[in-house]
Motif scaffolding. Structure first.
Motif, PDB file in Angstrom:
ATOM      1  N   HIS A   1      -1.958  -8.147  -1.526  1.00 31.70           N
ATOM      2  CA  HIS A   1      -1.653  -7.433  -0.132  1.00 31.70           C
ATOM      3  C   HIS A   1      -1.732  -8.357   0.776  1.00 31.70           C
ATOM      4  O   HIS A   1      -2.862  -9.179   1.000  1.00 31.70           O
ATOM      5  CB  HIS A   1      -2.578  -6.460  -0.009  1.00 31.70           C
ATOM      6  CG  HIS A   1      -2.598  -5.527   1.242  1.00 31.70           C
ATOM      7  ND1 HIS A   1      -1.642  -4.566   1.460  1.00 31.70           N
ATOM      8  CD2 HIS A   1      -3.553  -5.730   2.251  1.00 31.70           C
ATOM      9  CE1 HIS A   1      -1.817  -4.137   2.675  1.00 31.70           C
ATOM     10  NE2 HIS A   1      -2.808  -4.826   3.121  1.00 31.70           N
TER      11      HIS A   1
ATOM     12  N   CYS B   1       1.556   0.091   8.106  1.00 33.32           N
ATOM     13  CA  CYS B   1       1.390  -0.684   7.106  1.00 33.32           C
ATOM     14  C   CYS B   1       0.372  -1.682   7.665  1.00 33.32           C
ATOM     15  O   CYS B   1       0.056  -1.636   8.646  1.00 33.32           O
ATOM     16  CB  CYS B   1       2.605  -1.359   6.436  1.00 33.32           C
ATOM     17  SG  CYS B   1       3.447  -2.465   7.699  1.00 33.32           S
TER      18      CYS B   1
ATOM     19  N   ASP C   1      -5.267   1.231  -0.941  1.00 33.70           N
ATOM     20  CA  ASP C   1      -4.301   1.913  -1.559  1.00 33.70           C
ATOM     21  C   ASP C   1      -3.533   1.057  -2.474  1.00 33.70           C
ATOM     22  O   ASP C   1      -3.315   1.220  -3.615  1.00 33.70           O
ATOM     23  CB  ASP C   1      -3.211   2.629  -0.720  1.00 33.70           C
ATOM     24  CG  ASP C   1      -3.720   4.166   0.219  1.00 33.70           C
ATOM     25  OD1 ASP C   1      -4.818   4.424  -0.441  1.00 33.70           O
ATOM     26  OD2 ASP C   1      -3.211   4.229   1.277  1.00 33.70           O
ATOM     27  N   ALA C   2      -3.205  -0.382  -2.169  1.00 30.66           N
ATOM     28  CA  ALA C   2      -2.567  -1.160  -2.844  1.00 30.66           C
ATOM     29  C   ALA C   2      -3.500  -1.764  -3.930  1.00 30.66           C
ATOM     30  O   ALA C   2      -3.123  -1.811  -5.106  1.00 30.66           O
ATOM     31  CB  ALA C   2      -2.311  -2.330  -2.095  1.00 30.66           C
TER      32      ALA C   2
ATOM     33  N   ASP D   1      -4.239   0.693   3.885  1.00 33.18           N
ATOM     34  CA  ASP D   1      -3.106   0.159   3.019  1.00 33.18           C
ATOM     35  C   ASP D   1      -3.673  -0.665   2.044  1.00 33.18           C
ATOM     36  O   ASP D   1      -3.281  -0.612   0.661  1.00 33.18           O
ATOM     37  CB  ASP D   1      -2.118  -0.412   3.974  1.00 33.18           C
ATOM     38  CG  ASP D   1      -1.575   0.536   4.800  1.00 33.18           C
ATOM     39  OD1 ASP D   1      -0.990   1.759   4.278  1.00 33.18           O
ATOM     40  OD2 ASP D   1      -1.282   0.278   6.084  1.00 33.18           O
ATOM     41  N   SER D   2      -4.530  -1.675   2.338  1.00 36.13           N
ATOM     42  CA  SER D   2      -5.144  -2.624   1.440  1.00 36.13           C
ATOM     43  C   SER D   2      -5.722  -1.909   0.225  1.00 36.13           C
ATOM     44  O   SER D   2      -5.877  -2.274  -0.947  1.00 36.13           O
ATOM     45  CB  SER D   2      -6.095  -3.673   2.344  1.00 36.13           C
ATOM     46  OG  SER D   2      -6.850  -4.478   1.261  1.00 36.13           O
TER      47      SER D   2
ATOM     48  N   GLY E   1       1.008  -1.107  -0.176  1.00 32.87           N
ATOM     49  CA  GLY E   1       0.011   0.086   0.039  1.00 32.87           C
ATOM     50  C   GLY E   1       1.053   1.336  -0.127  1.00 32.87           C
ATOM     51  O   GLY E   1       0.228   2.385  -0.166  1.00 32.87           O
TER      52      GLY E   1
END
Length: 381
Positions: free
Chosen positions: A45, A62, A70-71, A67-68, A23
């Motif tokens: 992810h 993270c 964003d990834a 973050d997930s 992410g």
């Protein structure tokens, strides 16, 4: 020791690659570069917490829900398939519980190094190979090269300022044979990586780097350990064994620590005192002058070699912290343990940390520090 055999860079043929996407900007650009190089890339992810909200929120950590997402958005922009894999239980057992147990035993672990060893290049890599992937790609700054005989080596990144080979020193030759680090062999600054991400349309271009330990939500390591281990009042002793203060848990201290000692009695010479030793057996912490921290050698266990194990003793450089400097050493494997002697004394060395050996830019291997040898009288083991 010096490198003599010619080497070539990472494999030229297209591979089926699983890109670990945290992410953040580095892993997103790494995945994009792998795809641009012609590899068949799938993004993944790793869900490392059963309750992602318990991990750090915002853009500093993270493994969060943010973050997930964003990834996933980065994978959509790159145009690659994307999945989320649940490795929370494995992460808890191999990284979090190991972290707690090491501190309880009076040692100072490196959870990022353990995550690379046990999660990204063990659990993740094994699953990737079982599904028919050729390699795992990450955003680490390091370089894997192939020698003329087909063997693989791990080398420092081209840009020493961003080099992350220290936390990859646990990888063996089999794991290196299935590792890709697209950011490691280019002399680009972090600002240039962010600019590249922006040119590629990746929204993570301006996302701050992660800091601290991902599974400690508020960054309070001592508080996290107290919640797991409870409080246990004990004595803080000077080098003569005299009580100079108390603590609420020896696990809250590390070798070389100066701040937060809460010592009521000043040193006779008025100079600062540092943690010299941590003894879980009698729950004591020993403090003393900076000079008593000088370490002349160490013994390390569980060595892992990035290729063929060294035969006998030799001259190397050693790195003792993720962003530490190299220091010249003589190292030898004795009865499965690594013995290291420093040319000049070093400080801030604690059992539980990793020592990583280098031959030039090549990573020879790593081991976990079990005991140190000091010029002073207080042992650190």
């Amino acid at each position: 020791m010096t490198e003599t055999s010619p080497r070539t860079e990472n494999p030229p043929r297209p591979l089926r690659v699983l890109a670990a996407m945290s992410g953040g900007v580095d892993s997103a650009v790494a995945a994009a570069r792998a795809a641009e190089a012609g590899h068949d890339v799938t993004g993944v992810h790793l869900a490392l917490s059963a309750n992602p909200q318990s991990f750090r929120t915002g853009a500093r950590g993270c493994c969060t829900i943010e973050d997930s997402r964003d990834a996933r958005r980065a994978a959509d922009v790159i145009g690659i398939p994307f999945y989320v894999w649940d490795l929370a239980e494995r992460f808890r057992e191999d990284v979090v519980e190991d972290f707690v147990a090491e501190y309880e035993a009076g040692r100072t672990p490196n959870p990022c190094l353990r995550c690379n060893e046990k999660i990204k290049f063990a659990a993740l890599l094994d699953k990737a190979l079982a599904l028919g992937f050729d390699a795992v790609c990450t955003g680490h700054y390091a370089t894997v090269v192939t020698r003329e005989d087909g063997s693989r080596e791990l080398h420092r990144a081209s840009d020493m300022a961003k080099d992350q080979s220290y936390v990859l020193g646990v990888l063996d030759e089999r794991q290196l044979a299935h590792a890709l680090f697209p950011l490691g062999d280019t002399l680009t600054t972090k600002d240039e990586i962010r600019a590249e991400a922006e040119r590629r349309g990746l929204a993570v271009a301006k996302k701050p780097d992660s800091h601290d330990i991902c599974f400690i939500a508020d960054g309070d390591t001592r508080g996290f350990l107290a919640g797991r281990l409870g409080t246990a009042e004990g004595d803080i002793l000077d080098e003569a064994g005299q009580k100079v203060g108390t603590h609420e848990g020896a696990y809250g201290y590390t070798i070389g620590q100066r701040k937060g000692l809460r010592i009521g009695t000043p040193a006779p010479d008025g100079k600062p005192r540092y943690v010299l030793d941590i003894s879980p057996v009698d729950n004591t912490v020993t403090v003393g002058p900076a000079a008593a921290l000088d370490v002349t050698g160490l013994t390390a266990v569980r060595p892992r070699w990035c290729g063929t194990p060294p035969a006998g003793g030799g001259r190397y450089t050693a790195q003792l912290r993720a962003h530490g400097e190299e220091t010249p050493v003589t190292a030898e494997v004795r009865d499965g343990e690594l013995s290291v002697d420093f040319d000049e004394p070093v400080r801030g060395v604690a059992p539980g940390q990793a020592v990583v050996l280098y031959d030039g830019s090549r990573v020879v291997g790593s081991a976990t520090i079990a005991a140190t040898r000091r010029a002073g009288a207080v042992p650190a083991a």
